[in-house]
Design a protein around this motif. Structure first.
Motif, PDB file in Angstrom:
ATOM      1  N   GLY A  80       0.804  -1.221   0.000  1.00 54.29           N
ATOM      2  CA  GLY A  80       0.000   0.000   0.000  1.00 54.29           C
ATOM      3  C   GLY A  80       0.820   1.246   0.000  1.00 54.29           C
ATOM      4  N   ALA A  81       2.141   1.135   0.134  1.00 56.77           N
ATOM      5  CA  ALA A  81       2.988   2.333   0.154  1.00 56.77           C
ATOM      6  C   ALA A  81       3.098   2.953  -1.211  1.00 56.77           C
ATOM      7  CB  ALA A  81       4.375   1.978   0.678  1.00 56.77           C
ATOM      8  N   GLY A  82       2.797   2.177  -2.260  1.00 57.65           N
ATOM      9  CA  GLY A  82       2.927   2.718  -3.612  1.00 57.65           C
ATOM     10  C   GLY A  82       2.019   3.901  -3.837  1.00 57.65           C
ATOM     11  N   ALA A  83       0.809   3.820  -3.294  1.00 60.65           N
ATOM     12  CA  ALA A  83      -0.117   4.934  -3.497  1.00 60.65           C
ATOM     13  C   ALA A  83       0.424   6.221  -2.906  1.00 60.65           C
ATOM     14  CB  ALA A  83      -1.470   4.593  -2.858  1.00 60.65           C
ATOM     15  N   PHE A  84       1.113   6.089  -1.746  1.00 57.28           N
ATOM     16  CA  PHE A  84       1.678   7.287  -1.114  1.00 57.28           C
ATOM     17  C   PHE A  84       2.853   7.815  -1.927  1.00 57.28           C
ATOM     18  CE2 PHE A  84       4.835   9.148   1.754  1.00 57.28           C
ATOM     19  CZ  PHE A  84       4.114  10.191   2.317  1.00 57.28           C
ATOM     20  N   LEU A  85       3.722   6.927  -2.413  1.00 52.98           N
ATOM     21  CA  LEU A  85       4.918   7.377  -3.140  1.00 52.98           C
ATOM     22  C   LEU A  85       4.582   7.925  -4.508  1.00 52.98           C
ATOM     23  CD1 LEU A  85       7.373   4.484  -2.237  1.00 52.98           C
ATOM     24  CD2 LEU A  85       7.363   6.821  -1.323  1.00 52.98           C
ATOM     25  N   LEU A  86       3.552   7.351  -5.139  1.00 58.35           N
ATOM     26  CA  LEU A  86       3.233   7.756  -6.502  1.00 58.35           C
ATOM     27  C   LEU A  86       2.169   8.838  -6.576  1.00 58.35           C
ATOM     28  CD1 LEU A  86       3.187   4.236  -8.197  1.00 58.35           C
ATOM     29  CD2 LEU A  86       5.009   5.949  -8.241  1.00 58.35           C
ATOM     30  N   ARG A  87       1.716   9.358  -5.415  1.00 62.54           N
ATOM     31  CA  ARG A  87       0.669  10.371  -5.450  1.00 62.54           C
ATOM     32  C   ARG A  87       1.139  11.601  -6.193  1.00 62.54           C
ATOM     33  NH1 ARG A  87      -1.388  12.406   0.203  1.00 62.54           N
ATOM     34  NH2 ARG A  87       0.643  13.422   0.113  1.00 62.54           N
ATOM     35  N   ARG A  88       0.411  11.972  -7.181  1.00 65.14           N
ATOM     36  CA  ARG A  88       0.850  13.086  -8.020  1.00 65.14           C
ATOM     37  C   ARG A  88       0.389  14.445  -7.488  1.00 65.14           C
ATOM     38  NH1 ARG A  88      -1.307  11.838 -13.796  1.00 65.14           N
ATOM     39  NH2 ARG A  88      -3.184  11.620 -12.550  1.00 65.14           N
TER      40      ARG A  88
ATOM     41  N   LEU B  41     -11.987  22.124   1.654  1.00 68.36           N
ATOM     42  CA  LEU B  41     -12.802  21.092   1.019  1.00 68.36           C
ATOM     43  C   LEU B  41     -12.374  20.870  -0.426  1.00 68.36           C
ATOM     44  CD1 LEU B  41     -15.168  19.157   1.243  1.00 68.36           C
ATOM     45  CD2 LEU B  41     -16.701  21.045   0.610  1.00 68.36           C
ATOM     46  N   ASP B  42     -12.037  21.959  -1.111  1.00 71.87           N
ATOM     47  CA  ASP B  42     -11.567  21.825  -2.499  1.00 71.87           C
ATOM     48  C   ASP B  42     -10.265  21.028  -2.558  1.00 71.87           C
ATOM     49  OD1 ASP B  42     -13.719  23.262  -3.415  1.00 71.87           O
ATOM     50  OD2 ASP B  42     -12.632  25.182  -3.541  1.00 71.87           O
ATOM     51  N   ASP B  43      -9.377  21.353  -1.557  1.00 72.10           N
ATOM     52  CA  ASP B  43      -8.109  20.613  -1.525  1.00 72.10           C
ATOM     53  C   ASP B  43      -8.345  19.123  -1.275  1.00 72.10           C
ATOM     54  OD1 ASP B  43      -6.561  22.772  -2.085  1.00 72.10           O
ATOM     55  OD2 ASP B  43      -5.995  23.162   0.008  1.00 72.10           O
ATOM     56  N   LEU B  44      -9.204  18.793  -0.343  1.00 73.25           N
ATOM     57  CA  LEU B  44      -9.491  17.402  -0.031  1.00 73.25           C
ATOM     58  C   LEU B  44     -10.132  16.682  -1.211  1.00 73.25           C
ATOM     59  CD1 LEU B  44     -10.799  17.721   3.643  1.00 73.25           C
ATOM     60  CD2 LEU B  44      -8.601  16.786   2.878  1.00 73.25           C
ATOM     61  N   ASN B  45     -11.028  17.354  -1.903  1.00 75.11           N
ATOM     62  CA  ASN B  45     -11.669  16.741  -3.074  1.00 75.11           C
ATOM     63  C   ASN B  45     -10.637  16.492  -4.185  1.00 75.11           C
ATOM     64  OD1 ASN B  45     -14.173  16.727  -1.868  1.00 75.11           O
ATOM     65  ND2 ASN B  45     -14.784  18.727  -2.705  1.00 75.11           N
ATOM     66  N   ALA B  46      -9.740  17.474  -4.379  1.00 76.17           N
ATOM     67  CA  ALA B  46      -8.694  17.299  -5.407  1.00 76.17           C
ATOM     68  C   ALA B  46      -7.768  16.149  -5.058  1.00 76.17           C
ATOM     69  CB  ALA B  46      -7.907  18.601  -5.562  1.00 76.17           C
ATOM     70  N   THR B  47      -7.423  16.047  -3.740  1.00 77.89           N
ATOM     71  CA  THR B  47      -6.552  14.944  -3.301  1.00 77.89           C
ATOM     72  C   THR B  47      -7.228  13.605  -3.505  1.00 77.89           C
ATOM     73  OG1 THR B  47      -5.521  16.384  -1.656  1.00 77.89           O
ATOM     74  CG2 THR B  47      -5.299  14.000  -1.347  1.00 77.89           C
ATOM     75  N   GLN B  48      -8.505  13.532  -3.168  1.00 77.97           N
ATOM     76  CA  GLN B  48      -9.236  12.286  -3.338  1.00 77.97           C
ATOM     77  C   GLN B  48      -9.299  11.879  -4.804  1.00 77.97           C
ATOM     78  OE1 GLN B  48     -13.222  12.440  -1.825  1.00 77.97           O
ATOM     79  NE2 GLN B  48     -13.551  10.228  -2.028  1.00 77.97           N
ATOM     80  N   SER B  49      -9.507  12.857  -5.683  1.00 76.18           N
ATOM     81  CA  SER B  49      -9.572  12.560  -7.124  1.00 76.18           C
ATOM     82  C   SER B  49      -8.220  12.073  -7.654  1.00 76.18           C
ATOM     83  CB  SER B  49     -10.014  13.813  -7.883  1.00 76.18           C
ATOM     84  OG  SER B  49     -10.010  13.578  -9.276  1.00 76.18           O
ATOM     85  N   ALA B  50      -7.145  12.755  -7.180  1.00 75.64           N
ATOM     86  CA  ALA B  50      -5.807  12.348  -7.619  1.00 75.64           C
ATOM     87  C   ALA B  50      -5.470  10.949  -7.139  1.00 75.64           C
ATOM     88  CB  ALA B  50      -4.769  13.353  -7.123  1.00 75.64           C
ATOM     89  N   LEU B  51      -5.856  10.637  -5.874  1.00 75.98           N
ATOM     90  CA  LEU B  51      -5.599   9.301  -5.346  1.00 75.98           C
ATOM     91  C   LEU B  51      -6.385   8.244  -6.106  1.00 75.98           C
ATOM     92  CD1 LEU B  51      -5.543   9.973  -1.495  1.00 75.98           C
ATOM     93  CD2 LEU B  51      -3.613   9.312  -2.946  1.00 75.98           C
ATOM     94  N   ALA B  52      -7.614   8.574  -6.502  1.00 79.21           N
ATOM     95  CA  ALA B  52      -8.418   7.621  -7.265  1.00 79.21           C
ATOM     96  C   ALA B  52      -7.769   7.339  -8.621  1.00 79.21           C
ATOM     97  CB  ALA B  52      -9.840   8.155  -7.447  1.00 79.21           C
ATOM     98  N   ASP B  53      -7.272   8.402  -9.280  1.00 73.75           N
ATOM     99  CA  ASP B  53      -6.599   8.221 -10.573  1.00 73.75           C
ATOM    100  C   ASP B  53      -5.340   7.361 -10.411  1.00 73.75           C
ATOM    101  OD1 ASP B  53      -8.539   9.746 -11.771  1.00 73.75           O
ATOM    102  OD2 ASP B  53      -7.332  11.593 -11.811  1.00 73.75           O
ATOM    103  N   THR B  54      -4.567   7.663  -9.339  1.00 74.69           N
ATOM    104  CA  THR B  54      -3.331   6.907  -9.109  1.00 74.69           C
ATOM    105  C   THR B  54      -3.634   5.447  -8.822  1.00 74.69           C
ATOM    106  OG1 THR B  54      -2.253   8.890  -8.238  1.00 74.69           O
ATOM    107  CG2 THR B  54      -1.253   6.769  -7.695  1.00 74.69           C
ATOM    108  N   HIS B  55      -4.698   5.209  -8.036  1.00 73.11           N
ATOM    109  CA  HIS B  55      -5.071   3.838  -7.721  1.00 73.11           C
ATOM    110  C   HIS B  55      -5.427   3.058  -8.980  1.00 73.11           C
ATOM    111  CE1 HIS B  55      -7.655   0.533  -6.289  1.00 73.11           C
ATOM    112  NE2 HIS B  55      -6.858   0.552  -5.213  1.00 73.11           N
ATOM    113  N   ALA B  56      -6.132   3.714  -9.899  1.00 71.09           N
ATOM    114  CA  ALA B  56      -6.502   3.054 -11.155  1.00 71.09           C
ATOM    115  C   ALA B  56      -5.267   2.730 -11.982  1.00 71.09           C
ATOM    116  CB  ALA B  56      -7.463   3.945 -11.945  1.00 71.09           C
TER     117      ALA B  56
END
Length: 419
Positions: A47-55, A73-88
């Motif tokens: 699970g560390a990959g998601a943290f290292l590769l977070r863009r 809230l905007d920052d959190l939403n952007a982070t969540q979206s970026a994490l979802a993209d990275t996870h995919a």
């Protein structure tokens, strides 16, 4: 480090050691890729990959800024979206890394196996005379490595080849003509050289002079008969060799008459070329050398290939003052390109399919422009004659001068084009 890969060793490896290839650099690079790939797999599984590769990384966490909750809230939403993209992306990358890891493991296993067996096809480590015969040697200048010629299929018949090479160096060769013949027919051709002397026949007498020798049955004392079913020429003449040894009967009448169909005469074939321009040639599969004898009477020098299948063909041909050559069906013809005036082939025994096509191309190679190929009572399955063999002849490039067919037989006179 492998002593053969450090670039400093000047001495060739000892005879008997398996061959090594200088692949140290390749092996180290492969190991590095293997380590990197497995490290990536560990990161992904932990699970560390998601943290290292977070863009995406917000400029400010703003957790203390209660008055700026909308920006947080905007920052959190952007982070969540970026994490979802990275996870995919990681989910897509994970099977690819697994495939790469599997390929590397296969490569390393193959390299390890290659190093274990020296990269050779032999089932067992070579030893004794066989090892010495096929190992690399230095040429006369001492600057190049020479690998003795050895049939590609020899490794498949290691037991028989080891038996063939089992003798006392400097002593008498065993009587194993039939073993040698079987190895050659199986594709182990050429055979390795041997350091032994064949036994000379007891009571050997000088051959008859030319031209008397062409039609004289030689004395039995010209052959060591141990390896043959018949123990004298009288047995062979009575039919032990299929009639080809009957020099005063069946053989005396061959190629003297042209019936306009399957039987061609030598004179009619020679008439296809300007007088005197057929001078040298090859007879493939001539058991007794009679074709070469007939051509010799007409001033044409013909070499005959022989395999000693039904008896001592090589000895009989030589006793007649002719030249036999020990060449198997898988052997490249030992002649320069474009040198022979005529090639006579009596039967495609032991040759079929693509191997036959290779043989025809090799004959085409050794014939000079305008040279002749005489296919004499060529045995070929009738249903394949027009569907397979005739197109094969045309594909090789021969021009048909004569073409006669019978039940499962074809005789033909073919010409290699001048251009």
């Amino acid at each position: 480090m492998d002593p053969y890969c450090d670039g400093k060793s000047k001495k060739s490896p000892a005879m008997g050691r398996r061959r090594r290839y200088c692949r140290c650099g390749t092996t180290m690079l492969t190991m590095l890729l293997f380590v990197v790939t497995n490290s990536a797999s560990v990161l992904l599984s932990s699970g560390a990959g998601a943290f290292l590769l977070r863009r995406y990384k917000p400029a400010t966490a703003r957790l203390w800024a209660w008055d700026d909750s909308a920006a947080l809230l905007d920052d959190l939403n952007a982070t969540q979206s970026a994490l979802a993209d990275t996870h995919a992306q990681l989910a897509d990358l994970h099977p690819r890394l697994g495939t790469a890891n599997s390929l590397l493991e296969t490569l390393l296993a193959a390299m390890a196996a290659e190093r274990r067996d020296g990269g050779t096809p032999w089932a067992r480590e070579l030893s004794g005379e066989l090892e010495l015969a096929v190992a690399p040697h230095r040429n006369v200048t001492g600057k190049a490595t020479v690998f003795p010629a050895l049939g590609h299929a020899c490794a498949r018949f290691q037991d028989d080849l080891e038996a063939y090479m089992r003798y006392t160096p400097g002593g008498e060769c065993p009587s194993d003509e039939q073993l040698a013949r079987q190895l050659m027919l199986n594709g182990c051709d050429p055979l390795p050289r041997r350091r032994c002397r064949p036994r000379s026949p007891a009571g050997y007498v000088q051959p008859a002079p030319l031209t008397k020798s062409l039609w004289a049955i030689p004395p039995d004392t010209t052959v060591v008969w141990d390896a043959y079913r018949c123990k004298n020429y009288s047995c062979l003449v009575r039919g032990g060799g299929g009639g080809e040894f009957d020099l005063l009967g069946r053989e005396k009448r061959r190629w003297m008459r042209d019936d306009g169909a399957l039987a061609y005469s030598i004179d009619s074939v020679l008439a296809a070329r300007p007088n005197g321009t057929v001078r040298i040639g090859l007879d493939i599969g001539g058991v007794s050398g009679t074709f070469a004898a007939r051509m010799r009477e007409r001033g044409v020098a013909v070499v005959t290939t022989a395999m000693n299948s039904g008896g001592p063909s090589g000895s009989l041909i030589a006793s007649r003052g002719l030249v036999p050559v020990h060449v198997g069906p898988a052997h490249r013809l030992p002649f320069f390109d474009g040198t022979l005036d005529i090639v006579h082939w009596t039967s495609p025994e032991h040759v079929a399919g693509v191997m036959l096509e290779f043989a025809l191309f090799d004959i085409y190679r050794v014939l000079r422009p305008g040279g002749l190929l005489w296919l004499d009572h060529f045995v070929f399955p009738g249903e394949q004659l027009n569907a397979t063999f005739a197109p094969m002849v045309d594909r090789v490039g021969f021009r048909r001068l004569r073409w006669n067919t019978g039940k499962k037989l074809v005789s033909a006179l073919l010409e290699k084009p001048m251009t």
